[in-house]
Design an enzyme around this catalytic site. Sequence first.
Site, PDB file in Angstrom:
ATOM      1  N   GLY A  56      69.015  12.569  39.524  1.00  0.00           N
ATOM      2  CA  GLY A  56      69.089  12.632  41.075  1.00  0.00           C
ATOM      3  C   GLY A  56      68.039  11.407  41.612  1.00  0.00           C
ATOM      4  CD  GLN A  79      63.154   9.101  43.178  1.00  0.00           C
ATOM      5  OE1 GLN A  79      64.316   9.864  43.557  1.00  0.00           O
ATOM      6  NE2 GLN A  79      62.823   9.114  42.072  1.00  0.00           N
ATOM      7  CB  CYS A 119      60.378  11.978  38.604  1.00  0.00           C
ATOM      8  SG  CYS A 119      60.503  11.111  40.202  1.00  0.00           S
ATOM      9  CG  LEU A 120      65.317   8.189  37.896  1.00  0.00           C
ATOM     10  CD1 LEU A 120      66.865   7.668  38.765  1.00  0.00           C
ATOM     11  CD2 LEU A 120      65.497   7.616  36.550  1.00  0.00           C
ATOM     12  CG  HIS A 171      62.773  16.321  41.237  1.00  0.00           C
ATOM     13  ND1 HIS A 171      61.552  16.440  40.145  1.00  0.00           N
ATOM     14  CD2 HIS A 171      62.741  15.139  41.564  1.00  0.00           C
ATOM     15  CE1 HIS A 171      61.347  15.109  39.941  1.00  0.00           C
ATOM     16  NE2 HIS A 171      61.819  14.261  40.815  1.00  0.00           N
ATOM     17  CD  GLU A 172      65.967  14.046  43.249  1.00  0.00           C
ATOM     18  OE1 GLU A 172      65.587  13.257  43.906  1.00  0.00           O
ATOM     19  OE2 GLU A 172      65.823  14.289  41.810  1.00  0.00           O
ATOM     20  CG  HIS A 188      61.503  12.600  45.527  1.00  0.00           C
ATOM     21  ND1 HIS A 188      60.304  11.751  45.078  1.00  0.00           N
ATOM     22  CD2 HIS A 188      62.147  12.851  44.308  1.00  0.00           C
ATOM     23  CE1 HIS A 188      60.334  11.764  43.784  1.00  0.00           C
ATOM     24  NE2 HIS A 188      61.294  12.040  43.227  1.00  0.00           N
TER      25      HIS A 188
HETATM   26 NI    NI Z   1      61.803  12.218  41.508  1.00  0.00          NI
END
Ligand code: NI
Length: 169
Positions: free
Chosen positions: A45, A50, A92-93, A134-135, A138
């Site tokens: 994701g 991000q 998480c990236l 999660h996304e 963000h």
């Molecule tokens: Ni994330």
Amino acid sequence: MILEIVKYGDPILTRSAERVTEFDEKLHKLVDNMFETMYAAPGVGLAAPQVGLLKRLFVMDCSSGKDTKQKLVLINPVINMEEGEQIGEEGCLSFPGIYVQVKRPQRVVVRAQDINGSEFDLDILDLEARCVSHETDHLDGDLFIEYLSPLKRDLVKRKIKKRIKQGDW
Ligand code: NI
């Protein structure tokens, strides 16, 4: 084109994103680039903040490219229902190499717009529900470490500070 992924510490990650209003060629290009960036990372994701853009959209693929049906883009998503709970490891990236146990709803019902602006509903479970939760966070500037106890969150933050000092972040 692979975009640069913003890491924890950049204030953009804690800001609230704005609704997408233009469903134009620029948006199509952004979504293509976000998928390319997510697959290359690799991750399941990736939200627009991000990659440094305060826009309410994210891409996801819990099959990591194995099942095209799981390749999803959610624009202006709104979670209308959450049910149950699941505890599992999450990454998480924007937090490379950091994995923590996070409690999320086991089922999520979300309404979003697709790349052309058409509304659709998703009723999803397990990993996909975790990913959408999660996304969507963000887009409101909420990060997964906020779900940790203050003690655990502090440990993660100290680990990151150390890595920043070592030039490994
Ligand atoms: Ni994330």
